[in-house]
Each structure stands twice: as structure tokens, then as C-alpha cells.
Design an enzyme around this catalytic site. Structure first.
Site, PDB file in Angstrom:
ATOM      1  N   LYS B  94       9.146  -3.099   3.806  1.00 27.06           N
ATOM      2  CA  LYS B  94       8.141  -2.176   3.412  1.00 27.06           C
ATOM      3  C   LYS B  94       7.715  -1.280   4.352  1.00 27.06           C
ATOM      4  O   LYS B  94       6.789  -1.944   5.114  1.00 27.06           O
ATOM      5  CB  LYS B  94       7.102  -2.598   2.374  1.00 27.06           C
ATOM      6  CG  LYS B  94       6.296  -1.594   2.019  1.00 27.06           C
ATOM      7  CD  LYS B  94       5.040  -2.441   1.092  1.00 27.06           C
ATOM      8  CE  LYS B  94       3.784  -1.380   1.370  1.00 27.06           C
ATOM      9  NZ  LYS B  94       2.647  -1.854   0.780  1.00 27.06           N
ATOM     10  N   GLY B 155      -6.586  -0.307  -1.384  1.00 29.50           N
ATOM     11  CA  GLY B 155      -7.666  -1.131  -1.380  1.00 29.50           C
ATOM     12  C   GLY B 155      -8.897  -0.501  -2.447  1.00 29.50           C
ATOM     13  O   GLY B 155      -9.788  -1.086  -2.515  1.00 29.50           O
TER      14      GLY B 155
END
Lengths: 64, 255
Positions: B94, B155
Site C-alpha cells: 500500500k 485517524g
């Protein structure tokens, strides 16, 4: 030599394999970058560490 | 069978689990509750004082997806990807290239460059990106296996702030579109799956939940529900009018 950003003094000449064993690294869980180059595991026993070496010992941790 | 296919690799689960912010003991249970078949990891300096490694807590049948977090340039991302592959856990990566330390937004330009290099080296490249259709096209042309647009800052649990732009990418790009970052609730995961996202990636929403296992399960169910709704095809929407669900004949109006 420098390992993971810290300077250490190599007491005597040793192979990468011996160094990793002495320092309790689990070979199956780490990857080594020596002076900017990836070192494959089959080379660990043939590489002699030098005082001028810069080494990164890396592993997987949790991340997103 | 409805499978997620990433460059020829087949998965039954459409739930990619991030492994950050958990204590190691909780990760295995979270993976099992999530039914996740792909789990992300990060590469960092090894600490000999730590007795356990995260790999000891991830079931063997799970595909590992190392990220390139920490990379600020394409060159650094390529370096991390190569080192990660040397750990012997497969070819998936990723790509995450982040210069912006305040909002942690990905650098699309550097991400395209890293994608091109790593795809040529045989990696299964899954780039994390700011949802821009032109960039998604460039990533596809550079050899990306999926496109991973962000829903909101990493987040944040803020949800689908970029929903419309993700939908444009889903509609225009043939690769699997996996929504990564910012999804905060199972409802949001379900919503973007309904819109045709191929999968979602969740980390913080679970890691910061009061009950990690139950939240992992809630996301699993929501992702499955959203996928089924997408495949079933949502019912049509009426604006400024109504249509009775019950028959309007054969009873009171006859009197």
C-alpha cells in the site's frame, strides 16, 4: 558503526549473522539494509561488518 | 460467488483491517471478528527488547499488506516497499507518500511516481490517494492494482467527507476502489459499499472503539450489508412527491 541511527563500537570483526545472533534479533522477522542496500538472508554469514558501516534492522509493526 | 479480485488474487472478505494502535494481544481477535483476509502493516526499526512480533499474532492465511508510511517521496516509498518485500510476506504494497505532517494528506504526484516504479518491479500496488479522477486515471495507467481514495484525514473518524469524488472514481475507473482512511462508523462503511466501493479499509474506528471485537464485527456486517445492497440495486428516489406502499383501493373509499 551505526545501527538504527545509533553509533556503536564493534569490539572485534564479526559477520552480520554473528552480530544478529549476539543481539537477539530473530532472523525470520527482520530485513537488513546495509549502506543503503538490501541484504538477502543467504548473505548474512558471508558479510563482515566494518566500523564504517551504516545499518538498518527493520521489522513489521502495526500500521494502517 | 461475489469475490474481491485484486490483480488476480481472490478474496471473500471486502474488509481490509489496519493493525495500528492495538495492543498485540487484541489484533488476532480483531482480525477474526472482522473476518479480514488482508491486514496492513508498517515497517519500522526493530527493537530487540520486544519479545513478540506482530506477525506472531496474524493468522497464516491472511494476506499482508505492508504500507510505506513514513515515506515523504516516491524514492522513500520505493525503498520501504522493497525492504518490506524482502521480509518474505508477498508482493502486496500500500503506497502512502505523505509530506503534509498536519493533515497527513497523501502527495498524489509522488504516489503516481512510486506506483509506476513498483508496478514494473512486479508488486501488487495499492496506492492511497486524495480522490482526484485525473490522478486515479494516472495511477491506473501506471499499473496500480486498486485505487485507495481517502474518505477523510487519517485517524479522524470523520466519515465520508469526499463521498461524491469517490463515487466519481468508482464510476469511471475499472479497478477495484477501496476506500481508506477516515471512515468512523459501520453506517459510513455500509454507505460507501452501497455506492459500489469494492472494499473499505478500517483501522482507527475499531482501534479507538470501546469494544474492539464487537466493533470489528459491526463493521464486517455493515460492509456485507452495503455490498449486498449495491448488488441488489437500490430502489429509486422520489423528490417532492409520494407513492403509497399499501394499495389505495378496495376498502374505505368504496363506502
Amino acid at each position: 558503526m551505526q545501527i538504527n541511527g545509533k553509533n556503536i563500537i564493534l569490539k572485534n570483526s564479526k559477520t552480520l549473522e554473528d552480530f544478529l545472533k549476539e543481539n537477539n534479533y530473530i532472523v525470520g522477522r527482520i530485513v537488513i539494509e546495509l549502506n543503503g542496500e538490501i541484504v538477502s538472508k543467504d548473505k548474512y554469514s558471508t558479510i563482515n561488518l566494518k566500523d564504517t558501516d551504516v545499518m538498518e534492522v527493520l521489522t513489521f509493526v502495526g500500521g494502517g | 460467488m461475489d469475490k474481491l479480485i485484486i490483480q488476480g488474487h481472490e478474496f471473500n472478505s471486502r474488509f481490509i483491517l489496519g493493525s495500528g494502535k492495538y495492543s498485540l494481544e487484541l489484533i488476532k481477535a480483531a482480525i477474526e471478528s472482522a473476518g479480514a483476509e488482508i491486514v496492513t502493516l508498517a515497517l519500522r526499526r526493530a527493537n530487540t527488547k520486544t519479545e513478540y512480533n506482530i506477525l506472531d499474532f496474524i493468522p497464516k492465511n491472511v494476506t499482508l499488506l505492508p504500507n510505506t508510511s513514513g515515506a515523504r517521496t516516491a524514492e522513500e516509498a520505493v525503498r520501504i516497499a522493497r525492504l518490506s518485500r524482502e521480509l518474505g510476506c508477498g508482493d502486496f504494497v500500500k503506497i502512502e507518500v505523505i509530506k503534509d505532517t498536519k493533515f497527513l494528506l497523501p502527495d498524489n504526484y509522488e504516489t503516481i511516481k512510486a506506483t509506476e516504479i513498483l508496478a514494473k518491479e512486479g508488486f501488487v500496488v495499492m496506492p492511497y490517494m486524495y480522490p482526484d479522477l485525473n490522478v486515479a486515471r494516472d495511477l491506473a495507467n501506471a499499473g496500480a492494482a486498486t485505487i485507495m481514495p481517502l474518505a477523510a484525514p487519517i485517524g479522524s473518524n470523520l466519515g465520508l467527507l469526499t463521498k461524491h469524488f469517490i463515487k466519481i472514481i468508482i464510476d469511471e475507473i475499472k479497478l477495484p476502489v477501496i476506500v481508506d482512511a477516515g471512515i468512523g462508523s459501520p453506517a459510513q462503511a455500509c454507505e460507501i459499499m452501497q455506492e459500489g466501493a469494492a472494499a473499505v479499509m478500517i483501522n482507527t474506528a475499531i482501534a479507538t472503539a470501546k469494544n474492539i471485537n464487537e466493533m470489528a464485527l459491526a463493521f464486517k456486517l455493515a460492509i456485507e450489508a452495503g455490498r449486498k445492497a449495491y448488488l441488489a440495486g437500490l430502489g429509486r428516489v422520489l423528490n417532492f412527491k409520494a407513492e403509497a406502499s399499501s394499495p389505495m383501493i378496495d376498502f374505505l373509499e368504496d363506502k
